[in-house]
Design a protein around this motif. Structure first.
Motif, PDB file in Angstrom:
ATOM      1  N   VAL A  40       0.836  -1.213   0.000  1.00 37.17           N
ATOM      2  CA  VAL A  40       0.000   0.000   0.000  1.00 37.17           C
ATOM      3  C   VAL A  40       0.869   1.261   0.000  1.00 37.17           C
ATOM      4  O   VAL A  40       0.525   2.262  -0.621  1.00 37.17           O
TER       5      VAL A  40
ATOM      6  N   PRO B  90      -4.784   4.544  -0.796  1.00 38.28           N
ATOM      7  CA  PRO B  90      -6.191   4.306  -0.432  1.00 38.28           C
ATOM      8  C   PRO B  90      -6.535   4.963   0.906  1.00 38.28           C
ATOM      9  O   PRO B  90      -5.649   5.257   1.712  1.00 38.28           O
TER      10      PRO B  90
ATOM     11  N   THR C 295     -10.017   1.761   4.004  1.00 42.87           N
ATOM     12  CA  THR C 295      -9.750   0.754   2.974  1.00 42.87           C
ATOM     13  C   THR C 295      -8.501  -0.046   3.339  1.00 42.87           C
ATOM     14  O   THR C 295      -8.478  -1.276   3.193  1.00 42.87           O
TER      15      THR C 295
ATOM     16  N   ALA D 276      -3.058  -3.649  -7.937  1.00 41.58           N
ATOM     17  CA  ALA D 276      -3.999  -2.532  -7.838  1.00 41.58           C
ATOM     18  C   ALA D 276      -4.172  -1.891  -9.199  1.00 41.58           C
ATOM     19  O   ALA D 276      -3.264  -1.908 -10.033  1.00 41.58           O
TER      20      ALA D 276
ATOM     21  N   THR E 259      -9.493  -0.730  -7.906  1.00 40.12           N
ATOM     22  CA  THR E 259      -9.533  -2.013  -7.226  1.00 40.12           C
ATOM     23  C   THR E 259      -8.187  -2.378  -6.634  1.00 40.12           C
ATOM     24  O   THR E 259      -7.142  -2.097  -7.220  1.00 40.12           O
ATOM     25  N   LEU E 260      -8.231  -3.013  -5.461  1.00 40.47           N
ATOM     26  CA  LEU E 260      -7.062  -3.659  -4.860  1.00 40.47           C
ATOM     27  C   LEU E 260      -7.253  -5.164  -5.018  1.00 40.47           C
ATOM     28  O   LEU E 260      -8.375  -5.670  -4.871  1.00 40.47           O
TER      29      LEU E 260
ATOM     30  N   ARG F  76     -10.977   0.056  -4.094  1.00 39.65           N
ATOM     31  CA  ARG F  76      -9.837   0.857  -3.679  1.00 39.65           C
ATOM     32  C   ARG F  76     -10.327   2.142  -3.046  1.00 39.65           C
ATOM     33  O   ARG F  76      -9.775   2.703  -2.169  1.00 39.65           O
TER      34      ARG F  76
END
Length: 123
Positions: A22, A29, A33, A62, A66-67, A123
């Motif tokens: 991340v 994010p 999240t 990612a 979206t992750l 995300r």
């Protein structure tokens, strides 16, 4: 997808890998999240260790919306929804939590033996 190398052997290591992933994202994010991602990763990895006996792969990805989390384990058995044990003895909370946090979950065979669980979350 960016794999961890080697795969974590504990949920705490998987959470650390998720935090490191991340940290590379721009834009980052939202805090909630990230918390959901860490919970999702903990559950997936714990389930692999507890029910499949090992975690053979963990990867993250990612895009703008979206992750992605990909978990590979050596068991071909699919996750089973079961009645949660409210006394805390046998669990039953993890898979429903994974399904609730994800917007899509895909389970595929991983020859010669095992499976891949790919989870997509907002995300």
């Amino acid at each position: 997808m960016t794999p961890t190398d080697p795969p974590p052997t504990k949920a705490a290591e998987a959470r650390a890998a998720a935090k490191a992933f991340v940290a590379t994202l721009n834009p980052r994010p939202a805090t909630t999240t990230i918390q959901d991602l860490l919970l999702l990763v903990s559950e997936l990895v714990t389930n692999a260790l507890r029910h499949a006996g090992a975690l053979t792969g963990l990867a993250f990805g990612a895009d703008a919306e979206t992750l992605y989390v990909q978990v590979t384990d050596p068991s071909s058995d699919r996750p089973q929804q079961r009645i949660p044990d409210l006394s805390g003895g046998t669990g039953g909370f993890g898979w429903p939590l994974v399904l609730r946090l994800s917007k899509k979950t895909d389970i595929r065979d991983h020859p010669p033996r095992g499976k891949v669980i790919l989870v997509a979350m907002a995300r």
